[in-house]
Scaffold this motif. Structure first.
Motif, short mmCIF file in Angstrom:
data_model
loop_
_atom_site.label_atom_id
_atom_site.label_comp_id
_atom_site.label_asym_id
_atom_site.label_seq_id
_atom_site.Cartn_x
_atom_site.Cartn_y
_atom_site.Cartn_z
N ALA A 1 0.84 -1.21 0.00
CA ALA A 1 0.00 0.00 0.00
C ALA A 1 0.87 1.25 0.00
O ALA A 1 0.61 2.21 -0.75
CB ALA A 1 -0.93 -0.01 1.22
N ALA A 2 1.91 1.26 0.83
CA ALA A 2 2.81 2.42 0.90
C ALA A 2 3.53 2.64 -0.42
O ALA A 2 3.72 3.78 -0.86
CB ALA A 2 3.81 2.22 2.03
N GLN A 3 3.92 1.54 -1.08
CA GLN A 3 4.63 1.65 -2.35
C GLN A 3 3.71 2.16 -3.46
O GLN A 3 4.13 2.95 -4.31
CB GLN A 3 5.22 0.29 -2.75
N LEU A 4 2.45 1.72 -3.44
CA LEU A 4 1.48 2.23 -4.40
C LEU A 4 1.35 3.74 -4.28
O LEU A 4 1.36 4.46 -5.29
CB LEU A 4 0.11 1.58 -4.16
N ARG A 5 1.24 4.21 -3.06
CA ARG A 5 1.09 5.65 -2.83
C ARG A 5 2.38 6.40 -3.21
O ARG A 5 2.33 7.52 -3.72
CB ARG A 5 0.72 5.91 -1.38
N LYS A 6 3.51 5.79 -2.96
CA LYS A 6 4.78 6.42 -3.30
C LYS A 6 4.92 6.61 -4.80
O LYS A 6 5.37 7.65 -5.28
CB LYS A 6 5.93 5.58 -2.75
N GLU A 7 4.52 5.59 -5.56
CA GLU A 7 4.72 5.62 -7.01
C GLU A 7 3.58 6.29 -7.77
O GLU A 7 3.81 6.86 -8.84
CB GLU A 7 4.91 4.19 -7.53
N LEU A 8 2.37 6.22 -7.23
CA LEU A 8 1.21 6.74 -7.97
C LEU A 8 0.51 7.90 -7.27
O LEU A 8 -0.35 8.54 -7.86
CB LEU A 8 0.20 5.61 -8.20
N GLY A 9 0.88 8.14 -6.03
CA GLY A 9 0.16 9.13 -5.23
C GLY A 9 0.13 10.54 -5.79
O GLY A 9 -0.85 11.27 -5.61
N GLU A 10 1.20 10.94 -6.48
CA GLU A 10 1.26 12.31 -6.99
C GLU A 10 0.16 12.61 -8.01
O GLU A 10 -0.24 13.76 -8.19
CB GLU A 10 2.63 12.57 -7.62
N GLY A 11 -0.32 11.58 -8.67
CA GLY A 11 -1.35 11.79 -9.68
C GLY A 11 -2.76 11.72 -9.15
O GLY A 11 -3.73 11.91 -9.91
N THR A 12 -2.93 11.47 -7.84
CA THR A 12 -4.26 11.27 -7.28
C THR A 12 -5.15 12.50 -7.41
O THR A 12 -6.29 12.42 -7.88
CB THR A 12 -4.16 10.87 -5.79
N GLU A 13 -4.63 13.65 -7.00
CA GLU A 13 -5.44 14.86 -7.03
C GLU A 13 -5.90 15.21 -8.44
O GLU A 13 -7.06 15.57 -8.66
CB GLU A 13 -4.66 16.03 -6.43
N ARG A 14 -5.00 15.08 -9.40
CA ARG A 14 -5.34 15.39 -10.79
C ARG A 14 -6.37 14.39 -11.33
O ARG A 14 -7.33 14.78 -12.00
CB ARG A 14 -4.08 15.37 -11.64
N ALA A 15 -6.16 13.11 -11.02
CA ALA A 15 -7.07 12.07 -11.51
C ALA A 15 -8.47 12.23 -10.91
O ALA A 15 -9.47 11.87 -11.54
CB ALA A 15 -6.52 10.69 -11.18
N ALA A 16 -8.53 12.76 -9.69
CA ALA A 16 -9.82 12.92 -9.01
C ALA A 16 -10.64 14.06 -9.59
O ALA A 16 -11.81 14.23 -9.21
CB ALA A 16 -9.59 13.15 -7.52
N GLN A 17 -10.07 14.83 -10.51
CA GLN A 17 -10.79 15.96 -11.11
C GLN A 17 -11.21 15.68 -12.55
O GLN A 17 -11.71 16.57 -13.23
CB GLN A 17 -9.90 17.22 -11.07
N THR A 18 -11.00 14.47 -13.02
CA THR A 18 -11.37 14.14 -14.39
C THR A 18 -12.88 14.02 -14.54
O THR A 18 -13.62 13.94 -13.55
CB THR A 18 -10.73 12.81 -14.82
N ALA A 19 -13.33 14.01 -15.80
CA ALA A 19 -14.76 13.87 -16.08
C ALA A 19 -15.29 12.54 -15.54
O ALA A 19 -16.41 12.46 -15.03
CB ALA A 19 -15.01 13.98 -17.58
N THR A 20 -14.48 11.50 -15.63
CA THR A 20 -14.89 10.18 -15.14
C THR A 20 -15.14 10.22 -13.63
O THR A 20 -16.13 9.67 -13.13
CB THR A 20 -13.81 9.13 -15.44
#
Length: 247
Positions: A200-219
Motif C-alpha cells: 500500500a505504501a509503495q502504491l502511494r509512493k509511485e502513484l500518489g502524486e497523480g491522485t489529485e489530478r485524476a480525481a478531477q477528471t470527467a470520469t
C-alpha cells in the motif's frame, strides 16, 4: 378472515405508496422535471432497492464492528473516500466490507485496513480503472488477507490483471528483485501482515502524486454524481419503506 385482512393491509400499503410517489412526482414537476406514471413507479422501485442495499451494508458493518456507531463511522469513511477520489460508492463500500471481514483478528485490522483500501482505490483512480476493476483488485487483496500468505495466483494473476505492474511494485515494496520475490512466493515466505502495508505504501509512493489530478477528471466527476444519486435514492427508498413498514 386472515386473507381478507391481509388483502386490506396490502391495499392500504399500495395506496400509501401511491400517495408518496405522487408527492415525489409533484416535487419533480415543481423543478421542471416531467415523469410519467411508469417512470415514477420505476423510480420508487429503484429507490427501495437502493435503500435495501444500504441497509444490508449497515447490517454487515454492524456485525463486523460490533456496534451501530462504529458501522456508521466505517460507512462515512468509505463515502468520504468515494467523494474525494470520484469512485462508485457502492463498489467501494462492498470492497471495504470484504477487507474489514478478512482483517478481523489480524494485525491489519482497523487503520491499516483503511490505508490499504485507500491506496488501492487511489491507484485505481490514477490508472483509470473501472469500478469493476477496482472491485476485483480489492477482492484479490481480500483473498491475500484471508490466506495469510501471498501467493502468485493473487499477485500475478488477479491483482496484476487489474493494476498494471503490480508484481514489480510488490517487489520494490519488499526491497527485492522480481526473481527473488517469485522464489519467496513459491516458498510461502511472504506474509500478508507484512506485505500488504508495504505494498500500500509503495502504491502511494509511485502513484500518489497523480491522485489529485485524476480525481478531477470527467470520469471522477460522473462517478461522484452517480454516488450522490445513489445516496438520494437510498434516502427516498428509506422513507418509502417506513411508510410501507411502519414501526
Amino acid at each position: 378472515r386472515i386473507t381478507e385482512r391481509s388483502s386490506q393491509q396490502s391495499a392500504q400499503a399500495m395506496g400509501t405508496l401511491n400517495s408518496a410517489l405522487q408527492t415525489v412526482r409533484s416535487s419533480l414537476v415543481a423543478v421542471g422535471v416531467s415523469v410519467g406514471l411508469a417512470g415514477l413507479v420505476q423510480l420508487g422501485k429503484d429507490a427501495v432497492a437502493a435503500a435495501i442495499q444500504m441497509q444490508n451494508l449497515q447490517t454487515a458493518f454492524r456485525t463486523l464492528t460490533g456496534s451501530a456507531g462504529a458501522a456508521r463511522a466505517e460507512i462515512a469513511f468509505v463515502r468520504a473516500e468515494a467523494r474525494r477520489l470520484g469512485v462508485d460508492f457502492v463498489t467501494a463500500a462492498q470492497g471495504f466490507q470484504q477487507l474489514t471481514a478478512a482483517a478481523r483478528g489480524t494485525t491489519l485490522e482497523g487503520e491499516k485496513t483503511r490505508q490499504i483500501f485507500s491506496a488501492v482505490t487511489e491507484a485505481g483512480r490514477v490508472l483509470g480503472l473501472s469500478s469493476e476493476q477496482v472491485g476485483g483488485a480489492l477482492t484479490a487483496i481480500t483473498q491475500i488477507m484471508s490466506k495469510g500468505t501471498v501467493q502468485s495466483e493473487e499477485l500475478r494473476g488477479q491483482l496484476g490483471e487489474r493494476i498494471p505492474g503490480a508484481f514489480q511494485i510488490a517487489a520494490r515494496a519488499m526491497g527485492v528483485t522480481t526473481e527473488a520475490l517469485s522464489k519467496m512466493l513459491e516458498q510461502g515466505q511472504v506474509l500478508a501482515n507484512d506485505f500488504l502495508p508495504r505494498f500500500a505504501a509503495q502504491l502511494r509512493k509511485e502513484l500518489g502524486e497523480g491522485t489529485e489530478r485524476a480525481a478531477q477528471t470527467a470520469t471522477a466527476t460522473f462517478a461522484r454524481l452517480g454516488s450522490n444519486l445513489q445516496e438520494l435514492a437510498s434516502n427516498v427508498g428509506t422513507n418509502i419503506l417506513k411508510i410501507l413498514q411502519p414501526a
